[in-house]
Structure formats: structure tokens, C-alpha cells
Design a protein around this motif. Structure first.
Motif, PDB file in Angstrom:
ATOM      1  N   PHE A  16      38.571   8.588  98.126  1.00  0.00           N
ATOM      2  CA  PHE A  16      37.513   9.175  97.299  1.00  0.00           C
ATOM      3  C   PHE A  16      38.244   9.192  95.734  1.00  0.00           C
ATOM      4  O   PHE A  16      37.499   8.718  95.022  1.00  0.00           O
ATOM      5  CB  PHE A  16      37.065  10.566  97.550  1.00  0.00           C
ATOM      6  N   MET A  17      39.413   9.516  95.933  1.00  0.00           N
ATOM      7  CA  MET A  17      39.991   9.323  94.696  1.00  0.00           C
ATOM      8  C   MET A  17      40.651   8.155  93.987  1.00  0.00           C
ATOM      9  O   MET A  17      41.333   7.908  92.952  1.00  0.00           O
ATOM     10  CB  MET A  17      41.115  10.626  94.427  1.00  0.00           C
ATOM     11  N   GLY A  18      40.563   7.031  94.767  1.00  0.00           N
ATOM     12  CA  GLY A  18      40.924   5.681  94.424  1.00  0.00           C
ATOM     13  C   GLY A  18      42.463   5.697  94.681  1.00  0.00           C
ATOM     14  O   GLY A  18      43.218   5.010  94.054  1.00  0.00           O
ATOM     15  N   PRO A  25      49.131  11.726 107.739  1.00  0.00           N
ATOM     16  CA  PRO A  25      47.431  11.948 108.040  1.00  0.00           C
ATOM     17  C   PRO A  25      47.287  13.519 107.674  1.00  0.00           C
ATOM     18  O   PRO A  25      46.108  13.717 107.260  1.00  0.00           O
ATOM     19  CB  PRO A  25      47.115  11.576 109.266  1.00  0.00           C
ATOM     20  N   LEU A  26      48.372  14.349 107.626  1.00  0.00           N
ATOM     21  CA  LEU A  26      47.877  15.911 107.931  1.00  0.00           C
ATOM     22  C   LEU A  26      48.465  16.570 106.540  1.00  0.00           C
ATOM     23  O   LEU A  26      48.004  17.873 106.283  1.00  0.00           O
ATOM     24  CB  LEU A  26      48.302  16.470 109.186  1.00  0.00           C
ATOM     25  N   VAL A  27      49.515  16.208 105.807  1.00  0.00           N
ATOM     26  CA  VAL A  27      49.856  16.719 104.733  1.00  0.00           C
ATOM     27  C   VAL A  27      50.570  15.619 103.737  1.00  0.00           C
ATOM     28  O   VAL A  27      51.042  14.555 104.244  1.00  0.00           O
ATOM     29  CB  VAL A  27      51.298  17.361 105.107  1.00  0.00           C
ATOM     30  N   SER A  28      50.133  15.656 102.344  1.00  0.00           N
ATOM     31  CA  SER A  28      50.402  14.588 101.529  1.00  0.00           C
ATOM     32  C   SER A  28      50.156  15.275 100.108  1.00  0.00           C
ATOM     33  O   SER A  28      49.708  16.233  99.774  1.00  0.00           O
ATOM     34  CB  SER A  28      49.466  13.477 101.700  1.00  0.00           C
ATOM     35  N   VAL A  29      51.215  14.711  99.010  1.00  0.00           N
ATOM     36  CA  VAL A  29      51.354  14.969  97.904  1.00  0.00           C
ATOM     37  C   VAL A  29      50.732  13.692  96.978  1.00  0.00           C
ATOM     38  O   VAL A  29      51.068  12.554  97.418  1.00  0.00           O
ATOM     39  CB  VAL A  29      52.663  15.260  97.380  1.00  0.00           C
ATOM     40  N   PHE A  30      50.051  13.972  96.146  1.00  0.00           N
ATOM     41  CA  PHE A  30      49.675  12.677  95.056  1.00  0.00           C
ATOM     42  C   PHE A  30      49.635  13.310  93.777  1.00  0.00           C
ATOM     43  O   PHE A  30      49.802  14.438  93.510  1.00  0.00           O
ATOM     44  CB  PHE A  30      48.231  12.063  95.501  1.00  0.00           C
ATOM     45  N   TYR A  31      50.124  12.184  92.783  1.00  0.00           N
ATOM     46  CA  TYR A  31      50.216  12.451  91.404  1.00  0.00           C
ATOM     47  C   TYR A  31      49.114  11.901  90.682  1.00  0.00           C
ATOM     48  O   TYR A  31      48.575  10.997  90.643  1.00  0.00           O
ATOM     49  CB  TYR A  31      51.521  11.722  90.898  1.00  0.00           C
ATOM     50  N   HIS A  32      48.567  12.881  89.678  1.00  0.00           N
ATOM     51  CA  HIS A  32      47.178  12.613  89.050  1.00  0.00           C
ATOM     52  C   HIS A  32      47.275  11.230  88.294  1.00  0.00           C
ATOM     53  O   HIS A  32      46.251  10.495  88.092  1.00  0.00           O
ATOM     54  CB  HIS A  32      47.009  13.826  88.369  1.00  0.00           C
ATOM     55  N   GLU A  33      48.380  10.996  87.590  1.00  0.00           N
ATOM     56  CA  GLU A  33      48.446   9.857  86.741  1.00  0.00           C
ATOM     57  C   GLU A  33      48.169   8.583  87.542  1.00  0.00           C
ATOM     58  O   GLU A  33      47.843   7.260  86.959  1.00  0.00           O
ATOM     59  CB  GLU A  33      49.386   9.655  85.865  1.00  0.00           C
ATOM     60  N   LYS A  34      48.606   8.635  88.848  1.00  0.00           N
ATOM     61  CA  LYS A  34      48.423   7.541  89.829  1.00  0.00           C
ATOM     62  C   LYS A  34      46.908   7.094  90.354  1.00  0.00           C
ATOM     63  O   LYS A  34      46.947   6.154  90.891  1.00  0.00           O
ATOM     64  CB  LYS A  34      49.325   7.627  90.962  1.00  0.00           C
ATOM     65  N   MET A  35      46.259   7.950  89.864  1.00  0.00           N
ATOM     66  CA  MET A  35      44.642   7.651  90.161  1.00  0.00           C
ATOM     67  C   MET A  35      44.238   6.504  89.597  1.00  0.00           C
ATOM     68  O   MET A  35      44.517   6.280  88.373  1.00  0.00           O
ATOM     69  CB  MET A  35      43.916   8.978  90.148  1.00  0.00           C
TER      70      MET A  35
END
Length: 302
Positions: A16-18, A25-35
Motif C-alpha cells: 500500500f505504501m509502495g 511477515p510479522l515484524v518489520s521496520v520501514f523508513y519513511h524516506e524510502k517510500m
């Protein structure tokens, strides 16, 4: 009717966030600038089946609260639990270097101690305007824990991985509890004002006769009247008075009951109805629980 995006899994959220597919599959970190820059999420309404710990970078300006200003403008942290609905503001994800989010599914923690008591972290039910404002030192503490979590699920998973990841998620939430306590403390003068407003709200509620019509005021009602979530009001009162919101309401009602018992000829049932109780036996039960005496015994002994 607004279109609500229901995100059942973390993989769906990443899509959804690109973002690229999550490593776990059950725990993850993402960095906003990488969207991906072509994903316009502003104004989108979402609900998810997982917990979210969101760190958002703020503009470089002091943080004002009431008449005071505090040096916690470097970052803001929000907490969302499964089932909550949120409309995404204009966060300018692609320009917010340093912003990040930790997502974890209830199934990942379900058999752990964290799974058993995660509801005790009441800030998962705070409103967005009750976010946690962090100093640089606090921001680094949480970022270090984020890095450990990310490293653990990025390595080859072994029998220790899940336990270590959950332990660090729990530690992160415990630090956030400490930081919220600091935030309550630094806003002490304003908190006293809110306690005073809460007391005046209770007095006005009973003076207007609303209790007879609507019953005993709920924590949700009081929070809405004071423009804050029920959980935030309850935690604030607990810090300032030693009683949470529900206990404070009960204390207020019992105190009014004592006055009525000693200064009127009303029956127990009449007093119960005037205080907002639907059934007199509920009033008698609460009164004895709080005072050790039944209403009749209190009236006789005083």
C-alpha cells in the motif's frame, strides 16, 4: 462514505505504501524516506490488524504547550493498535529523513509475556494530538532498539530470534512509558489546570441534573468534554492525583453520596437515582466497597 483501506498483513501495508516486500511477515521496520514518491497517501484512511510505533521527524522549531515551550521538537512518536482507524496527514514522508515505523502483528507476540500485558500500554489508545515528543537522547535510545530489532529479523532466523525481537519491542515500549512520564512531569502546571477543569466538569454535570437523565458520567464523556482521549485523561489524573479517571469519578460520586446521606431524609434509592445509578443495589455495592459500610450503616454511625 469514505473509502477505508483495510490492511490485514504487514505485506499488504508495505504494498500500500509502495515499499518492497518486508523481510519478515510479522515484524518489520520501514523508513519513511524510502517510500515511493508516486504514492500519495495524504488524506487516505486506513485501519490495520497490527501494532504500529511511528516516529515522525518534526520541523526545527520549539514545541509549545499551553504558555510554555519545551525542547522536545526533534521527533514525535505515535502509537496505533489493531482496529484503530486513522486518516493520514500530510507527513511529507519522502522529505522526512530519519522518520521510521515499526510494525508488529499480534500473532508474533501472542504467546509471550508482552502479548499478555500489551493492553497495559495505554498510549496505544491516545489521540494523535497526545503524541510523545522526544529529545535527542530519547530519540537515540529508541533508534538503537529499532536497529537491534531490524538486525535480528534480517539475519538467519534461529530459535532465539523471536524471543530477542519481542524482548526489544517490550523494552522500547517500556522506555516510551518512561518518556511519557517525563512529558507529564514537564507539563505539570497545565496538568493541574486539567485536574481543576475535570473537577469543575463533574460539579457542573451534577448541578445541571444530567446524572438523573444520563447516568454517572463516563471516562469517555469526560475526555471528550476536555478534548482528550479517555486513556490520556486517566493516565494524567493518575500521575497528578494517584487515582485514574474511573476511580476519581467514583470518589466524587461517593463523596456526594456521603453528603446526601448525612444532610437529607432521602431514601437510599432516591439518593442512588439522583447520583445516576440505574439500580440502587449497584450504588449500595459500590458504597460499601469504597467505605467499608453500607449506606444505611454510614448514616447510622455518623
Amino acid at each position: 462514505m469514505k473509502n477505508i483501506h483495510r490492511l490485514e498483513t504487514i505485506s499488504q501495508a508495505f504494498d500500500f505504501m509502495g515499499l518492497d516486500k518486508p523481510k519478515h511477515p510479522l515484524v518489520s521496520v520501514f523508513y519513511h524516506e524510502k517510500m515511493h514518491s508516486n504514492k500519495d497517501l495524504t488524506g487516505q484512511t486506513i485501519t490495520s490488524n497490527f501494532y504500529q510505533v511511528v516516529f515522525k521527524m518534526n520541523p526545527a522549531s520549539s514545541f509549545g504547550y499551553g504558555r510554555n515551550s519545551y525542547d522536545f521538537q526533534e521527533g514525535t512518536m505515535l502509537f496505533l493498535k489493531p482496529g484503530q482507524v486513522m486518516t493520514l496527514p500530510d507527513w511529507e514522508f519522502n522529505n522526512s529523513n530519519g522518520g521510521w515505523s515499526l510494525l508488529f502483528h499480534p500473532d508474533f507476540i501472542r504467546k509471550s509475556q508482552l502479548g499478555k500485558h500489551i493492553d497495559e500500554y495505554s498510549f496505544f489508545s491516545y489521540d494523535v494530538n497526545e503524541a510523545l515528543h522526544l529529545s535527542d537522547a530519547e530519540k537515540k535510545t529508541l533508534a538503537d532498539l529499532r536497529d537491534i530489532i531490524e538486525k535480528e529479523y534480517s539475519l538467519n532466523i534461529d530459535k532465539h530470534s523471536q524471543k530477542l525481537i519481542i524482548s526489544n519491542i517490550e523494552l522500547m515500549l517500556d522506555y516510551c512509558t518512561r518518556f511519557y512520564d517525563r512529558q507529564f512531569y514537564t507539563r505539570e502546571n497545565l496538568n493541574v489546570d486539567i485536574v481543576s477543569k475535570f473537577e469543575n466538569l463533574m460539579k457542573a454535570y451534577y448541578a445541571s441534573g444530567k446524572a438523573i437523565e444520563l447516568g454517572i458520567p463516563t471516562v469517555k464523556f469526560c475526555g471528550a468534554e476536555l478534548n482528550m482521549s479517555a486513556n490520556y485523561l486517566s493516565d494524567l489524573l493518575k500521575k497528578e492525583t494517584g487515582r485514574n479517571a474511573q476511580e476519581y469519578i467514583q470518589y466524587f460520586v461517593i463523596d456526594k453520596a456521603k453528603t446526601k446521606l448525612l444532610n437529607s431524609d432521602e431514601t437510599i434509592s432516591q439518593i442512588a437515582y439522583s447520583l445516576g445509578f440505574e439500580y440502587p443495589q449497584y450504588f449500595s455495592r459500590l458504597f460499601k466497597k469504597k467505605t467499608g459500610l453500607t449506606p444505611n450503616q454510614y448514616r447510622q454511625f455518623n
